[in-house]
Design an enzyme around this catalytic site. Structure first.
Site, mmCIF file in Angstrom:
data_model
loop_
_atom_site.group_PDB
_atom_site.id
_atom_site.type_symbol
_atom_site.label_atom_id
_atom_site.label_comp_id
_atom_site.label_asym_id
_atom_site.label_seq_id
_atom_site.Cartn_x
_atom_site.Cartn_y
_atom_site.Cartn_z
ATOM 1 N N HIS A 327 0.733 -1.188 -0.054
ATOM 2 C CA HIS A 327 0.199 -0.028 0.022
ATOM 3 C C HIS A 327 1.017 1.106 0.030
ATOM 4 O O HIS A 327 2.321 1.157 0.065
ATOM 5 C CB HIS A 327 -1.095 -0.027 1.285
ATOM 6 C CG HIS A 327 -0.299 0.112 2.594
ATOM 7 N ND1 HIS A 327 0.236 1.286 3.131
ATOM 8 C CD2 HIS A 327 -0.076 -0.860 3.498
ATOM 9 C CE1 HIS A 327 0.676 1.009 4.348
ATOM 10 N NE2 HIS A 327 0.684 -0.354 4.495
ATOM 11 N N CYS A 345 3.917 -4.639 6.183
ATOM 12 C CA CYS A 345 3.562 -4.398 5.017
ATOM 13 C C CYS A 345 4.683 -3.933 3.969
ATOM 14 O O CYS A 345 5.623 -3.542 4.645
ATOM 15 C CB CYS A 345 2.327 -3.355 4.945
ATOM 16 S SG CYS A 345 0.762 -4.060 5.811
#
Length: 400
Positions: A327, A345
């Site tokens: 992201h 992430c």
């Protein structure tokens, strides 16, 4: 020569004449006639007697607790079916179809649970006599019914690592019976296998290697009427037809802080990344083959263990349901390409995250290397590629 001597000689000649006649008769081509008046003297053969029709009902008349998933059939030998009717308790006829040679008849719609069905009709034997089609059977009234749901849909396009998942609300007891009701057909032909995961509540099919781009896939789960064990039967069938899209593979390295996107064998993107903090096992990004599960233009992130809730991030692509995403995060641009500071992430700049987001298909593989922790079977629903092929094949209920 005296007369007596001459007479004896003529008699000898006459005997020789008789022998010659007998010899010629043995070579004659004229037919012989037996005492019974038939030529050749052999026994008389009689035509076989015409046989009466013989019927086979499946299931047999009087059978109870029949699983309704398979067709009911009538078959005849030594004759043909003149008419066949199968009716439910309300007198409604079940749809069926005779074979082209009228030697069999089979239902073409599903039977119901907990119902008695009655046969009627007749067959005509080779002997010309009628034989009635009659009898009845009763289908099982299950303790419970259970349905399965697929993760793929009709007309959709998926990435080359996409697993097929069939998930149930409870563990399946007779896994072999369920697996025998499943099929996956591919064009071109693709080697693959089913495997039972998540405490036997789901069964996944994956190819041995990534799918070839453009592969056409049909998955069919003929579950209705299947005995799943413990008195549970399948509620209904499920199926889907879908296509595998282009090949796109993410290759990321946590030590190099980079992420390349390779499409159809050519690198099309190369981004600086900040991965999960290596020194914390709870934050490190796992190495291994992840699979894109979904994507969201905005996603709210929360992790009470690390004291943050409702942090909205842009262009989020889920690659595992253990919390790992790719992201955008403007706040970590300073570390991207230099240092790993995330909570697992892959952090990109918002602009780079948007470029990647726009290219993604569910089922795309994301291959991560370099970290201290390995992706495993407990890291999410799409952990299929964490198994090597030998280990994966052994998870089939039908493996030998």
């Amino acid at each position: 020569m005296t007369f007596r001597h001459f007479a004896r000689r003529r008699g000898a000649i006459a005997v020789l004449g008789v022998v010659a006649a007998l010899t010629l008769g043995a070579c004659s081509s004229e037919p012989t006639v037996s005492a019974s008046g038939t030529e050749g003297g052999g026994p008389t053969s009689e035509a076989p007697a015409a046989k009466p029709a013989s019927l086979t009902l499946t299931p047999a008349a009087g059978t109870e607790d029949v699983a309704p998933g398979k067709p009911a059939k009538v078959a005849v030998t030594n004759g043909t079916l003149t008419s066949v009717t199968l009716t439910n308790p309300d007198g409604k006829q079940v749809q069926g179809q005779p074979s082209a040679d009228k030697k069999s008849w089979s239902t073409s719609e599903d039977l119901g649970y907990g119902k008695t069905y009655t046969w009627s009709g007749q067959a005509t034997g080779e002997d010309g006599k009628q034989v009635p089609v009659n009898g009845a059977f009763t289908t099982v009234d299950p303790k419970r019914q259970m349905a399965g749901s697929l993760n793929v849909g009709d007309g959709q396009t998926y990435g080359i690592a996409m697993p097929i998942s069939l998930t149930f609300p409870r563990a399946v007891k007779d896994k072999a019976a369920v697996e025998r009701a499943l099929s996956v057909k591919t064009e071109p032909e693709t080697e693959g296998s089913w495997a039972w995961l998540n405490g036997d509540t789901s069964v996944h099919w994956r190819p041995k290697e990534y799918f070839e781009p453009g592969t056409k896939v049909t998955v069919d789960a003929q579950l209705y009427g299947v005995a799943m064990g413990g008195g549970t039967y399948g509620r209904h069938d499920v199926s889907a037809k879908f296509t595998i899209g282009r090949s796109q593979i993410v290759k990321g390295n946590t030590k190099e802080h980079t992420m390349q996107v390779v499409r159809d064998g050519k690198q099309v993107m190369d981004f600086p990344v900040s991965y999960g903090l290596d020194s914390d096992p709870g934050r490190v990004t796992h190495s291994g083959v992840h699979v894109v599960m979904s994507k969201h233009s905005t996603y709210s992130m929360s992790n009470p263990r690390y004291n943050y809730t409702d942090v909205n991030v842009p262009w989020a692509v889920r690659i595992s349901n253990n919390g790992e995403f790719i992201h955008g995060l403007a706040g970590s641009v300073w570390a991207q390409g230099k240092k790993n500071i995330s909570h697992g992430c892959l952090n990109l700049s918002p602009a780079n995250a948007k470029k990647y987001y726009d290219s993604v298909l569910p089922g795309d593989p994301v291959e991560i290397s370099g970290s201290t922790q390995q992706l495993g079977s407990k890291d999410g629903d799409y952990s299929d590629w964490t198994y090597d092929w030998t280990a994966w094949s052994k998870l089939s209920a039908l493996s030998s």
